[in-house]
Write an enzyme that holds these catalytic residues in place. Structure first.
Site, short mmCIF file in Angstrom:
data_model
loop_
_atom_site.label_atom_id
_atom_site.label_comp_id
_atom_site.label_asym_id
_atom_site.label_seq_id
_atom_site.Cartn_x
_atom_site.Cartn_y
_atom_site.Cartn_z
N GLU A 165 0.87 -1.32 -0.03
CA GLU A 165 0.00 -0.09 -0.08
C GLU A 165 1.01 1.08 -0.04
O GLU A 165 0.87 1.98 0.89
CB GLU A 165 -0.95 -0.07 1.44
CG GLU A 165 -1.93 -1.15 1.52
CD GLU A 165 -2.95 -1.28 2.14
OE1 GLU A 165 -2.90 -0.22 3.00
OE2 GLU A 165 -3.85 -1.99 2.29
N GLU A 366 -4.89 -8.57 0.61
CA GLU A 366 -5.55 -8.46 1.85
C GLU A 366 -6.97 -8.21 1.59
O GLU A 366 -7.36 -7.82 0.55
CB GLU A 366 -5.15 -7.22 2.51
CG GLU A 366 -3.64 -7.12 3.18
CD GLU A 366 -3.40 -5.99 3.86
OE1 GLU A 366 -4.24 -5.08 4.54
OE2 GLU A 366 -2.10 -5.66 4.11
C1 BGC Z 1 -3.17 -2.09 5.99
C2 BGC Z 1 -2.97 -2.92 7.29
C3 BGC Z 1 -4.03 -2.55 8.28
C4 BGC Z 1 -5.25 -2.93 7.62
C5 BGC Z 1 -6.73 -2.52 8.64
C6 BGC Z 1 -4.71 -2.48 5.54
O1 BGC Z 1 -4.97 -1.33 4.71
O2 BGC Z 1 -2.28 -2.87 4.95
O3 BGC Z 1 -1.76 -2.76 7.62
O4 BGC Z 1 -3.96 -3.05 9.33
O5 BGC Z 1 -5.66 -2.17 6.53
O6 BGC Z 1 -6.88 -1.38 8.87
#
Ligand code: BGC
Length: 485
Positions: A165, A366
């Site tokens: 990100e 993610e």
């Molecule tokens: C990030 C994580 C974060 C998660 C939840 C993502 O955008 O990569 O580091 O913990 O969001 O907020």
């Protein structure tokens, strides 16, 4: 009952990140921007919990990998902390190196394939004090760090990612004040953005030139996409559409095009010129960026972003000047994070990648759902948190991802955020994201119900097409939606 089936060899697993999981430990890790931020304003952090201990991976890694094995995942993302691996930026720390060697060896023994990420918001403080990605010296330090990682681990991991990100530290640190150095400076933000892209390109080009032929790892990067939607997508004005374009330029297109294709999106360049935000650069920098060639891409997807024409009376940062967020009361929101739940978007993203990026192989790096006070859902007899809402969230998204794969999207895996509960920056441990519960009082771990569900998925590559949706399991209404942090 009909099944949603995934391709064989699909990667199933979850993500972790050094600053959010490891804790400082005693390897001689140097300070990061998060130590500095917490030391300066601990009251900005939920319950004033800072980065010192987090989920204690530094001590518990062996037990944790046992749990990952039990879950039958076939892949995982771990990260290297630059500040632990090369605390002074010059030399590799023996103790830091050993820590990562042990983890990687244990995962290899367990036949869990590894995505190794080099940078996840955790700039060493010394590098930030030199100006972070604004400074060519920091970029060159990063490339040296990347080179050392390629040398040591290039043959021991399956995927290396340059960063996670990349736009978030820019928004947080230079526009919206939720990361250190807490500035609001549009011009600097664009300069830092350019430096970030250049650092990525230099690391990738070095890998392709010196390592690619001789190591097992593939090179890529992890980018977050939050596609913009104008209001409710039905009733919007021309100015709302302009806002939608501005959000896509600033948040989505600014990074993915140069980092994947080596070319800046023309709308991003036009926008930077129109707002007098063009960064300084040399023609060699552009040549370097142009050469970039990735083997794969990681995509983080949580939610779309609904926007409307700018409403702020006193806009300062470039986002506020060009758009305002829009809350649509018919949408479903994860009320603990303020993020809309819209699984269709994962399908749209997959098809966009297929079309715009030459069908590059990608995985979802993610996706997930953070929920506050999960103990409410603990089964009093078994003690297990029954996070059926998380299972539903995954099913909803996987259904749409599956549709895209059937239509030719080149997706090779899915990682949930996150393997375990972890320290979520300023939100600290407010919202819990893991398959595995972490008890912060004694650092014990316990599977949530979703871990067992995911285990079956990882073993069978399929799940029932009939399932309940998130809002049928928990009440997503009647609560004020939180502001983004
Ligand atoms: C990030 C994580 C974060 C998660 C939840 C993502 O955008 O990569 O580091 O913990 O969001 O907020």
């Amino acid at each position: 009952m009909s099944q949603i089936k995934f391709p064989c060899n699909f990667l199933w697993g979850g993500a972790t990140a050094p600053e959010q999981f490891e804790g400082h430990g005693h390897t001689g890790k140097s300070r990061t921007v998060w130590d500095k931020y917490y030391e300066s304003f601990s009251n900005h952090f939920h319950n004033q919990v800072g980065p010192e201990v987090t989920s204690d991976l530094i001590n518990q890694w062996k037990t944790d990998i046992q749990l990952f094995k039990k879950m039958k995942i076939n892949s995982i993302r771990i990260g290297i902390s630059w500040a632990r691996f090369m605390p002074d930026g010059k030399n590799i720390s023996q103790k830091g190196l050993e820590f990562y060697e042990k983890i990687i060896a244990e995962l290899n023994n367990a036949k869990i394939r590894i995505v190794l990420n080099l940078f996840h918001f955790d700039m060493p403080l010394w590098a930030q004090e030199l100006g972070g990605w604004e400074n060519y010296d920091v970029i060159n330090h990063y490339v040296k760090y990347a080179e050392n990682v390629f040398k040591v681990f290039g043959n021991k991991v399956d995927f290396i990612s340059t960063m996670n990100e990349p736009n978030v530290p820019i928004m947080g640190g230079y526009l919206m004040k939720f990361h250190w150095p807490l500035l609001v400076n549009n011009k600097k933000a664009f300069q830092v953005g350019f430096g970030t892209i250049l650092a990525h390109a230099k690391a990738v080009n070095l890998f392709n030139k010196l390592f690619k032929k001789n190591v097992k790892a593939k090179i890529g990067t992890i980018i977050n996409l939050n596609p913009a939607i104008a209001k409710d997508n039905i009733n919007f004005s021309k100015n709302d559409l302009k806002a939608k374009k501005a959000y896509n330029i600033l948040h989505n297109w600014s990074m993915i095009y140069p980092m994947v294709t080596g070319k800046f999106h023309h709308e991003v360049v036009n926008f930077a010129k129109a707002w007098n935000l063009m960064p300084n650069y040399t023609s060699e920098d552009l040549q370097e960026i142009k050469k970039v060639k990735l083997d794969y891409l990681g995509i983080n997807y949580y939610s779309p972003t609904r926007v409307q024409a700018p409403q702020s009376k006193n806009p300062v940062n470039i986002f506020d000047k060009t758009l305002s967020y829009f809350h649509w009361n018919k949408a479903r929101y994860n009320i603990w994070r303020g993020w809309e739940i819209r699984p269709e978007t994962i399908y749209e993203i997959a098809m966009y990648i297929k079309k715009e990026f030459d069908n590059i192989p990608f995985f979802i790096a993610e996706n997930g759902m953070g929920v506050e006070n999960e103990s409410r859902f603990r089964n009093s007899a078994t003690g297990v948190i029954e996070d059926d809402y998380r299972i539903a969230f995954l099913q909803e998204h996987l259904l749409f991802l599956n549709k895209a794969i059937k239509e030719g999207a080149n997706c090779f895996g899915y990682h949930m955020w996150a393997m375990m509960d972890n320290w979520s920056w300023r939100n600290a441990y407010k919202n819990r994201y893991g398959f595995i519960e972490v008890n912060l009082k004694n650092q014990t771990r316990q599977f949530k119900k979703s871990a067992w569900w995911f285990k079956t998925l990882a073993q069978t590559n399929q799940f029932d097409s009939k399932f309940k949706k998130v809002h049928e399991i928990i009440d997503l209404k009647n609560k004020e939606v939180e502001k983004l942090t």
